[in-house]
Design a protein around this motif. Sequence first.
Motif, PDB file in Angstrom:
ATOM      1  N   PHE A  68     -14.549  -8.925 -11.052  1.00 32.77           N
ATOM      2  CA  PHE A  68     -13.169  -9.164 -11.472  1.00 32.77           C
ATOM      3  C   PHE A  68     -12.192  -8.623 -10.434  1.00 32.77           C
ATOM      4  O   PHE A  68     -11.198  -9.294 -10.084  1.00 32.77           O
ATOM      5  N   LEU A  69     -12.482  -7.440  -9.927  1.00 31.41           N
ATOM      6  CA  LEU A  69     -11.608  -6.852  -8.905  1.00 31.41           C
ATOM      7  C   LEU A  69     -11.632  -7.684  -7.621  1.00 31.41           C
ATOM      8  O   LEU A  69     -10.592  -7.893  -6.985  1.00 31.41           O
ATOM      9  N   ILE A  70     -12.821  -8.183  -7.248  1.00 28.84           N
ATOM     10  CA  ILE A  70     -12.927  -8.980  -6.023  1.00 28.84           C
ATOM     11  C   ILE A  70     -12.166 -10.298  -6.166  1.00 28.84           C
ATOM     12  O   ILE A  70     -11.452 -10.725  -5.249  1.00 28.84           O
ATOM     13  N   ILE A  71     -12.324 -10.961  -7.314  1.00 30.58           N
ATOM     14  CA  ILE A  71     -11.622 -12.228  -7.531  1.00 30.58           C
ATOM     15  C   ILE A  71     -10.115 -12.015  -7.539  1.00 30.58           C
ATOM     16  O   ILE A  71      -9.355 -12.807  -6.950  1.00 30.58           O
ATOM     17  N   THR A  72      -9.691 -10.946  -8.190  1.00 30.21           N
ATOM     18  CA  THR A  72      -8.255 -10.632  -8.195  1.00 30.21           C
ATOM     19  C   THR A  72      -7.750 -10.409  -6.777  1.00 30.21           C
ATOM     20  O   THR A  72      -6.685 -10.925  -6.383  1.00 30.21           O
ATOM     21  N   THR A  73      -8.541  -9.659  -6.000  1.00 33.18           N
ATOM     22  CA  THR A  73      -8.162  -9.400  -4.604  1.00 33.18           C
ATOM     23  C   THR A  73      -8.148 -10.696  -3.802  1.00 33.18           C
ATOM     24  O   THR A  73      -7.266 -10.918  -2.951  1.00 33.18           O
ATOM     25  N   PHE A  74      -9.130 -11.582  -4.083  1.00 28.61           N
ATOM     26  CA  PHE A  74      -9.207 -12.847  -3.370  1.00 28.61           C
ATOM     27  C   PHE A  74      -7.926 -13.670  -3.574  1.00 28.61           C
ATOM     28  O   PHE A  74      -7.346 -14.188  -2.616  1.00 28.61           O
ATOM     29  N   PHE A  75      -7.483 -13.786  -4.831  1.00 31.76           N
ATOM     30  CA  PHE A  75      -6.270 -14.568  -5.097  1.00 31.76           C
ATOM     31  C   PHE A  75      -5.037 -13.930  -4.461  1.00 31.76           C
ATOM     32  O   PHE A  75      -4.147 -14.623  -3.964  1.00 31.76           O
ATOM     33  N   MET A  76      -5.008 -12.615  -4.460  1.00 31.59           N
ATOM     34  CA  MET A  76      -3.876 -11.933  -3.830  1.00 31.59           C
ATOM     35  C   MET A  76      -3.880 -12.207  -2.331  1.00 31.59           C
ATOM     36  O   MET A  76      -2.822 -12.487  -1.732  1.00 31.59           O
ATOM     37  N   GLU A  77      -5.082 -12.135  -1.723  1.00 30.66           N
ATOM     38  CA  GLU A  77      -5.171 -12.392  -0.288  1.00 30.66           C
ATOM     39  C   GLU A  77      -4.845 -13.855   0.012  1.00 30.66           C
ATOM     40  O   GLU A  77      -4.204 -14.162   1.036  1.00 30.66           O
ATOM     41  N   PHE A  78      -5.303 -14.764  -0.854  1.00 29.67           N
ATOM     42  CA  PHE A  78      -5.017 -16.182  -0.658  1.00 29.67           C
ATOM     43  C   PHE A  78      -3.508 -16.427  -0.668  1.00 29.67           C
ATOM     44  O   PHE A  78      -2.977 -17.166   0.178  1.00 29.67           O
TER      45      PHE A  78
END
Length: 329
Positions: free
Chosen positions: A296-306
């Motif tokens: 969940f943390l990685i996906i959240t970070t992914f969208f933020m980075e995107f």
Amino acid sequence: MHLSKIPKFFKSLGFQIPFIIGIHFVLIVGVLVYALIQGYDINNKRTKAYGRLLNETLVYQNQTIVDSAFTSLDKWHESIKAFPEEFDTYCDYPSIRDLVGNRPQFLLYGSVTPDLIVSCVSTGQSLVGTDISDRKYLQKTVDTKAPAISGFQIGKASGKPSMNISYPLLNEDNEIEDILVLSLGLEWITEVILNLPIPQSSEILILDNEGMILASHPSHTNRQGKQGLQDQAFNYITRQTSGTFKEMGIDGINRTYTFDPFAIRESKTPDAYVLVGIPDDVFLSDINALRDKIIFLIITTFFMEFIIVTLYARFITTPAITTLKGNKD
């Protein structure tokens, strides 16, 4: 500023997104491996903690019961000394009948001759005259002229898992006249087991030093006195001081078991083995819970980075490239 000075990474948004996805894929695989390792470690530590708690509770409770038994034997002995000819057998003394009657943990009492022949017993009169010289704790009392405690065993008179205490009656010449025996039931172990806060579908086994079941949870009365583990597993735990192993229970559930030896006497040989088995489903739930949190943390970070990369490309990289191309022209 020359166009060639702009890193190629920032020139193509089409490259940036696959690159980020690739990084996150590697991270997710790493997280799964990490979660597996951590989940296994958490499960082992928790299982061992249950085992230590159960073992410590058993040791404490057992000592309390043994102390109570010796107090009763002392009073029985005092009564016999005070009224040596008062009753036909030692089992007829009211002192021991009253003491045992008020303590449900005491199964039965009796006496044996110096030759280890049953001379009286509170229940199962057919055993009077039976040779029980095969009992090692009685042999020890004869050899040392001192009280001795048996290991956990299936009683001949009661037919139940029990622990016996032998208590010699000595004459003026310090010779054994008779041996008093008090048998302690093991129902208290079941009570201790039931009060242990273990996960659902867990299993607890108390095995004697031959691998026979003395008590279990969930309770399987038809398993008492029967082999608790496959020979390979039992041989493994007898060679270790403590540890864990995996085994499928009779209910078909795979579990991770922790085991510890349990001694009620000052002996190098354990009197019993305490096993606590935690289902693999609990183990997997730990892994899944940890994995889900990190993913969940990685996906959240992914969208933020995107979002950041998209904004960077839209408002910084693209205008910069356009400006530099214009300057070059």
